[in-house]
Structures are given as C-alpha cells and as structure tokens.
Design a protein around this motif. Structure first.
Motif, PDB file in Angstrom:
ATOM      1  N   GLY A 194      18.335 -37.320   2.875  1.00 47.66           N
ATOM      2  CA  GLY A 194      17.438 -36.597   3.597  1.00 47.66           C
ATOM      3  C   GLY A 194      16.812 -37.470   4.798  1.00 47.66           C
ATOM      4  O   GLY A 194      17.391 -38.482   5.283  1.00 47.66           O
ATOM      5  N   VAL A 195      15.769 -36.951   5.535  1.00 47.10           N
ATOM      6  CA  VAL A 195      15.346 -37.525   6.807  1.00 47.10           C
ATOM      7  C   VAL A 195      14.725 -38.862   6.348  1.00 47.10           C
ATOM      8  O   VAL A 195      14.514 -39.654   7.322  1.00 47.10           O
ATOM      9  CB  VAL A 195      14.164 -36.629   7.205  1.00 47.10           C
ATOM     10  N   ARG A 196      14.247 -39.235   5.167  1.00 46.57           N
ATOM     11  CA  ARG A 196      13.563 -40.541   4.856  1.00 46.57           C
ATOM     12  C   ARG A 196      14.596 -41.209   4.269  1.00 46.57           C
ATOM     13  O   ARG A 196      14.486 -42.379   3.397  1.00 46.57           O
ATOM     14  CB  ARG A 196      12.326 -40.356   3.980  1.00 46.57           C
ATOM     15  N   SER A 197      15.971 -41.139   4.829  1.00 42.04           N
ATOM     16  CA  SER A 197      17.143 -41.765   4.181  1.00 42.04           C
ATOM     17  C   SER A 197      17.068 -43.341   3.862  1.00 42.04           C
ATOM     18  O   SER A 197      16.729 -44.273   4.694  1.00 42.04           O
ATOM     19  CB  SER A 197      18.468 -41.533   4.885  1.00 42.04           C
ATOM     20  N   THR A 198      17.164 -43.708   2.500  1.00 38.17           N
ATOM     21  CA  THR A 198      17.286 -45.147   2.284  1.00 38.17           C
ATOM     22  C   THR A 198      18.477 -45.703   2.800  1.00 38.17           C
ATOM     23  O   THR A 198      18.578 -46.906   2.976  1.00 38.17           O
ATOM     24  CB  THR A 198      17.314 -44.989   0.640  1.00 38.17           C
ATOM     25  N   VAL A 199      19.574 -44.883   2.484  1.00 43.14           N
ATOM     26  CA  VAL A 199      20.702 -45.374   3.209  1.00 43.14           C
ATOM     27  C   VAL A 199      20.996 -45.625   4.785  1.00 43.14           C
ATOM     28  O   VAL A 199      21.253 -46.785   4.994  1.00 43.14           O
ATOM     29  CB  VAL A 199      22.027 -44.390   2.625  1.00 43.14           C
ATOM     30  N   ARG A 200      20.321 -44.823   5.599  1.00 41.44           N
ATOM     31  CA  ARG A 200      20.290 -44.968   6.821  1.00 41.44           C
ATOM     32  C   ARG A 200      19.266 -46.307   7.182  1.00 41.44           C
ATOM     33  O   ARG A 200      19.691 -46.965   7.989  1.00 41.44           O
ATOM     34  CB  ARG A 200      19.326 -43.961   7.559  1.00 41.44           C
ATOM     35  N   ALA A 201      18.302 -46.366   6.464  1.00 44.41           N
ATOM     36  CA  ALA A 201      17.708 -47.548   6.732  1.00 44.41           C
ATOM     37  C   ALA A 201      18.249 -49.108   6.337  1.00 44.41           C
ATOM     38  O   ALA A 201      18.234 -49.957   7.076  1.00 44.41           O
ATOM     39  CB  ALA A 201      16.137 -47.562   5.980  1.00 44.41           C
ATOM     40  N   ALA A 202      18.768 -48.878   5.368  1.00 47.14           N
ATOM     41  CA  ALA A 202      19.664 -50.098   4.721  1.00 47.14           C
ATOM     42  C   ALA A 202      20.886 -50.372   5.597  1.00 47.14           C
ATOM     43  O   ALA A 202      21.121 -51.740   5.696  1.00 47.14           O
ATOM     44  CB  ALA A 202      20.088 -49.715   3.181  1.00 47.14           C
ATOM     45  N   ALA A 203      21.481 -49.514   6.236  1.00 49.28           N
ATOM     46  CA  ALA A 203      22.535 -49.747   7.080  1.00 49.28           C
ATOM     47  C   ALA A 203      21.835 -50.248   8.537  1.00 49.28           C
ATOM     48  O   ALA A 203      22.871 -50.584   9.507  1.00 49.28           O
ATOM     49  CB  ALA A 203      23.350 -48.565   7.113  1.00 49.28           C
ATOM     50  N   GLY A 204      20.757 -50.110   8.748  1.00 46.87           N
ATOM     51  CA  GLY A 204      20.157 -50.531  10.076  1.00 46.87           C
ATOM     52  C   GLY A 204      20.374 -49.606  11.113  1.00 46.87           C
ATOM     53  O   GLY A 204      20.459 -49.955  12.292  1.00 46.87           O
ATOM     54  N   ILE A 205      20.440 -48.280  10.975  1.00 40.82           N
ATOM     55  CA  ILE A 205      20.785 -47.280  11.877  1.00 40.82           C
ATOM     56  C   ILE A 205      19.687 -46.652  12.391  1.00 40.82           C
ATOM     57  O   ILE A 205      18.592 -46.317  11.506  1.00 40.82           O
ATOM     58  CB  ILE A 205      21.798 -46.076  11.350  1.00 40.82           C
ATOM     59  N   GLY A 206      19.279 -46.759  13.630  1.00 37.97           N
ATOM     60  CA  GLY A 206      18.175 -46.221  14.217  1.00 37.97           C
ATOM     61  C   GLY A 206      18.152 -44.676  14.146  1.00 37.97           C
ATOM     62  O   GLY A 206      18.872 -43.971  13.974  1.00 37.97           O
ATOM     63  N   PHE A 207      16.717 -43.920  14.345  1.00 35.84           N
ATOM     64  CA  PHE A 207      16.624 -42.892  14.085  1.00 35.84           C
ATOM     65  C   PHE A 207      15.466 -42.238  14.980  1.00 35.84           C
ATOM     66  O   PHE A 207      14.521 -41.688  14.867  1.00 35.84           O
ATOM     67  CB  PHE A 207      16.107 -42.469  12.598  1.00 35.84           C
ATOM     68  N   PRO A 208      15.794 -42.260  16.448  1.00 33.01           N
ATOM     69  CA  PRO A 208      14.875 -42.205  17.569  1.00 33.01           C
ATOM     70  C   PRO A 208      14.763 -40.790  17.580  1.00 33.01           C
ATOM     71  O   PRO A 208      15.457 -39.837  17.315  1.00 33.01           O
ATOM     72  CB  PRO A 208      15.678 -42.852  18.634  1.00 33.01           C
ATOM     73  N   GLY A 209      13.665 -40.349  18.232  1.00 32.03           N
ATOM     74  CA  GLY A 209      13.420 -39.104  18.612  1.00 32.03           C
ATOM     75  C   GLY A 209      11.856 -38.597  18.997  1.00 32.03           C
ATOM     76  O   GLY A 209      11.389 -39.441  19.589  1.00 32.03           O
ATOM     77  N   THR A 210      11.506 -37.404  18.719  1.00 32.39           N
ATOM     78  CA  THR A 210       9.955 -37.009  19.199  1.00 32.39           C
ATOM     79  C   THR A 210       9.220 -36.719  18.075  1.00 32.39           C
ATOM     80  O   THR A 210       9.741 -36.340  16.947  1.00 32.39           O
ATOM     81  CB  THR A 210      10.284 -35.863  20.135  1.00 32.39           C
ATOM     82  N   GLU A 211       7.921 -36.894  18.094  1.00 33.03           N
ATOM     83  CA  GLU A 211       7.032 -36.839  17.306  1.00 33.03           C
ATOM     84  C   GLU A 211       6.507 -35.215  16.961  1.00 33.03           C
ATOM     85  O   GLU A 211       6.848 -34.425  18.062  1.00 33.03           O
ATOM     86  CB  GLU A 211       5.805 -37.522  17.362  1.00 33.03           C
ATOM     87  N   GLN A 212       5.813 -34.777  15.782  1.00 36.03           N
ATOM     88  CA  GLN A 212       5.508 -33.540  15.731  1.00 36.03           C
ATOM     89  C   GLN A 212       4.479 -33.088  16.725  1.00 36.03           C
ATOM     90  O   GLN A 212       3.549 -33.862  17.090  1.00 36.03           O
ATOM     91  CB  GLN A 212       4.867 -33.499  14.190  1.00 36.03           C
ATOM     92  N   THR A 213       4.741 -31.748  17.371  1.00 33.88           N
ATOM     93  CA  THR A 213       3.610 -31.320  18.220  1.00 33.88           C
ATOM     94  C   THR A 213       3.114 -30.040  17.675  1.00 33.88           C
ATOM     95  O   THR A 213       2.290 -29.109  18.199  1.00 33.88           O
ATOM     96  CB  THR A 213       4.219 -31.032  19.627  1.00 33.88           C
ATOM     97  N   CYS A 214       3.655 -29.422  16.294  1.00 33.60           N
ATOM     98  CA  CYS A 214       3.059 -28.139  15.853  1.00 33.60           C
ATOM     99  C   CYS A 214       3.401 -28.275  14.329  1.00 33.60           C
ATOM    100  O   CYS A 214       4.437 -29.088  13.768  1.00 33.60           O
ATOM    101  CB  CYS A 214       3.616 -26.822  16.585  1.00 33.60           C
TER     102      CYS A 214
END
Length: 476
Positions: free
Chosen positions: A157-177
């Motif tokens: 999922g979007v709060r991925s433990t795996v992604r964070a542990a692998a040091g992979i960035g997750f750039p993008g845009t914040e919520q507007t609606c």
C-alpha cells in the motif's frame, strides 16, 4: 516468533496485487510466502471495478469464471463523470464491460487461486524492517522473527514499509480535494441503478452492491480543500446526494462511510536491487474510474513471470530491470489521467462547466476519441517499449485470436510460459516454445503479413516476424 520455510520470494501484503503476484510466481515455479498484517480480510471494499484487461489477465490463468458469474456487468465507463459515457462495446476484447464486485470477494477468490497453486499465505504478521544484503534480503517482523529471502516485493500500500526500508522515494503532489464514499441501503431503487451526475451542487456516482447496499461516491464544492474534514455522517451523505440528484432515495443503514483524497505520488523506481514494488506501494492517486486495483494486478502480471524466471535461473538478472522500464510509464499515465479527471471533476466554476460541456460534445461527436478514452480506461491500450528495429506488434497486447481446434489465445496461455503463434502453417521449429496455429486474426490490419508471433506469459508480444526467424531468447 514468525518462522519461514525456505522461499525464493517474500511478498508483503495480501491484497489483490500481492495475491495475484504470488499466484504468478507459483505458475513460474518459484516458492513464495505472502505476509499480511491483518488477521482478517478488510470488510470494507475500496475497489469495486474490474476492468476488461484485468478480466483478460485473470482468464489467461483460468481464474475469471467465478468473477464473471458473480460480478455485475456494466457496459460503459466514464471519464471525469462527463455526460458522454464511454461505450465499451467497441473495444477489441471478449469482455466489453466492467465487473462490479466487492474487493473483499475478489481478494477471497484470488487467495483461493494462489493457495491452490501452492502459495504460503500468512496473516497476522507485521513486517517492520528489511535488511538488504548482497545475496539475500532479511525480513524482520514485529514478533521478533526474521528470515532471509532471495527477493522481497512490497505490495503493502501507499504507506509501504518495504518502500521506506528500501530507500525508494515517493514524490508527488499533496491533496487538494476530499471525496466521500458511502455504502448505504436505499428505500427507493434508483432508475437506472448505475448512474452518474455532475452539476453545480457537486458530482455523484452510484452502483448497486451484491449485498443489497448501494455505493454512492461524490465530491461537493466544499470538498475542494486541503484539510481533512471530520468523519463522514449519514446526514452529510443525504445532503450531498440531494444537492446533486434532488433526492437521496431514502439512504439509511450505512455499512461504511469514508473519505478519500487526491494526493498523487509515484515511486521513483520500482526496483532497488533485490526489492521491488507493485500496486499502491508504487503509485498513489485519486480513485477516478476505478482503475487502481486493475493497474496493480497488471503490475503483478508483468513482474510475476520475470521474477519467477530470474529466481529459477532461466533468465538473467537484467530481465528484472524491464519491469520498471515497462510499468513505470504505465503508472505515470495513470497519475496523469486521474489528475486530469480530478481537475475536471472539481472545477465547479462557470469556466469549468463550459470545459466539461465542450469535452462532452467532442466525445459524443468523435467515436475515435471515445474509443481511445475507453481503451485507456480499460487497460487495453497498454503497450510496452520495443527496440527501434522491432516489428510494430512488439510490446502490444495480443488479442484473443481464434486458434485451430476451437481454442483461443487466452485459454492457450493458462499454464504460463511463452507461446508461439503460427499464422502460416509453416512454423516447424518452436525453439522450445509450444506452437499454436492461428485460425483467424479477425481482419485486424496490423497482423497482415505476419507469419509468426512469440507471446510472453503476460499476453504481450515478445517478437513478430518471419516463420524462419523465430528467436530462442525469452526476454521481454
């Protein structure tokens, strides 16, 4: 303490993406363990829509029949809730419709499929960290357990433990609606039961659910905001529904009330050495068009055969690099589409209304535009990059062509592996690939003059050309 048997791959997350990936790895012969933090399946179904290309993917492994029996068929889709709906009848697929089926039931069926193939699915196991080494990845769990695996895939999922542990960035845009969702019972039955509407009071979509509830989804002008409102209430649902439709059909007895945002993010890379990402761990977006689960399952379809071949020693390590090269652009297109639709859905100004009116007219007047949008929404337009000198078919999805003996391409793919399609009756050497004779190409002009086509396990063209030049390689 969690203990594991020997495994080639650990998949983190037992949602639809992780379960389909596990099944594909088993088709490829890899040993796989799936770890899921939840002890029970989530009773609330975020995903509801199964698109045509996903149905084809499931059919290519013999896993579509139950979904086809239980899902409600919807013969059209929408782009940004425009008044001109997209007719799926023109799509080149045996499944010109979407299926409305609760995610919980889809997960149940996919888990049965994965377990039947030998996947080890374990619930109540929370992964806390990874230790990535040169030869293995150590998966650490909250109960103090750990185990080394050759590869780890984050489908968490979007709060991925795996992604964070692998040091992979997750750039993008914040919520507007902030959109809203309500699974409620209705005292009166809407006519038609599947509907969509947009106006000055907001947008509204509705679809009946198999359990007797109706799912209502919407965005109101006061939902265009960056902060998170209080918990959604039934009174608010009734008010927002009435503002768009003029009535609330006697909404009562909510089973689930929720809000969702439009933050859009994508992993910088889908692979970091022995760690890979798929599904929501790789891309986050507004749920416009109900495509998220579908793109995730198709991520898993692309990755499964490649990872299985690499861990099995039948393909080089470099094959895994093609997963990012092929699926990252698909994720980028997904974000672009959902962000564009969000802009159209949330601009309630006079200018926004005129833009919607113009696009509605263009779609109504131009069948090619309507079909193109439907192909994008359904997943049928995806084609992967090919070498400059490759045949134009390379990278494209293979349609469900008729084969001799009454069979079709999707059924011929069910055991996994590559298939060589013979269009001339002159292919004698399959170079280790099973050969199937094509009875008819259905008058598709892009197949004119083609003598042989090598089809990948995921149903895309690996090679096309002369019958005398069939390659032995099993790359992308």
């Amino acid at each position: 303490m969690t203990t594991f048997g020997t495994t080639d791959v650990v998949v983190i997350g037992a949602g639809p993406v992780g379960l389909w990936l596990a099944a594909e790895l088993r088709v490829a012969g890899a040993a796989v363990t799936v770890l899921e933090e939840r002890t029970e399946r989530d009773p609330h179904s975020k995903a509801l829509t199964v698109h045509p290309r996903t149905i084809e993917v499931l059919d290519s492994r013999g896993a579509a029949d139950v979904l086809l029996r239980e899902g409600m068929r919807v013969p059209s889709g929408h782009f940004a809730v425009l008044d001109s709906r997209l007719d799926f009848a023109a799509l080149d697929t045996p499944y010109p419709f979407t299926l409305a089926l609760l995610q919980g039931r889809t997960e149940e069926l996919l888990e049965e499929h994965a377990r039947d193939l030998g996947a080890d699915v374990r619930r109540g196991v929370r992964v806390t960290d990874l230790e990535v080494g040169e030869d293995a990845v150590v998966v650490r769990t909250a109960d103090g357990g750990s185990r080394a695996a050759a590869r780890v895939v984050g489908c968490d999922g979007v709060r991925s433990t795996v992604r964070a542990a692998a040091g992979i960035g997750f750039p993008g845009t914040e919520q507007t609606c902030v959109g809203w969702l309500a699974d409620v019972r209705l005292a009166e039955r809407p006519d038609p039961p599947v509907f969509s509407s947009w106006g000055a009071g907001g947008q509204l979509l509705g679809v009946p659910l198999p359990d007797g509830h109706h799912r209502l989804v919407g965005i109101a002008p006061d939902d265009v905001r960056r902060d998170r409102p209080d918990e959604l209430t039934l009174d608010e649902v009734r008010a927002k529904t009435t503002a768009v439709a003029g009535r609330d059909w006697g909404a009562h007895s909510p089973a689930w009330l929720s809000r969702f945002g439009n933050a859009a993010r994508q992993a910088e890379r889908y692979r970091a050495g022995r760690v890979l990402l798929a599904g929501d761990a790789a891309h986050q977006h507004m749920p416009a068009g109900g495509v998220g689960m579908n793109v995730g399952i198709q991520d898993a379809m692309n990755l499964g055969w490649k990872l299985g071949a690499v861990v099995g020693g039948t393909a080089p390590e470099e094959l895994l690099d093609t997963y990012h090269a092929e699926r990252w652009p698909v994720g980028r297109d997904l974000l672009r589409s959902t962000q564009a639709q969000t802009a159209l859905m949330t601009d309630f100004s006079p200018d926004g209304r005129e833009l919607r009116a113009l696009l509605t007219e263009l779609i109504r007047e131009d069948p090619g535009l309507a079909t193109g949008l439907a192909e994008r929404l359904s997943g049928l337009r995806v084609r992967y990059p090919a070498p400059p000198d490759a045949h134009p078919l390379v990278g494209a999805r293979v349609p469900d062509l008729a084969l001799t003996g009454g069979d079709r391409v999707l059924a011929a793919l069910r055991s996994g592996g590559f298939r060589l399609l013979d269009l001339t009756g002159e292919v004698r050497d399959g170079r280790g690939h099973p050969v199937r004779r094509v009875e008819s190409t259905g008058g598709r002009p892009e197949w004119t003059g083609v003598e042989a086509v090598l089809v990948r396990p995921d149903g895309h063209v690996a090679w096309a050309g002369a019958a005398s030049e069939v390659p032995a390689a099993t790359g992308p």
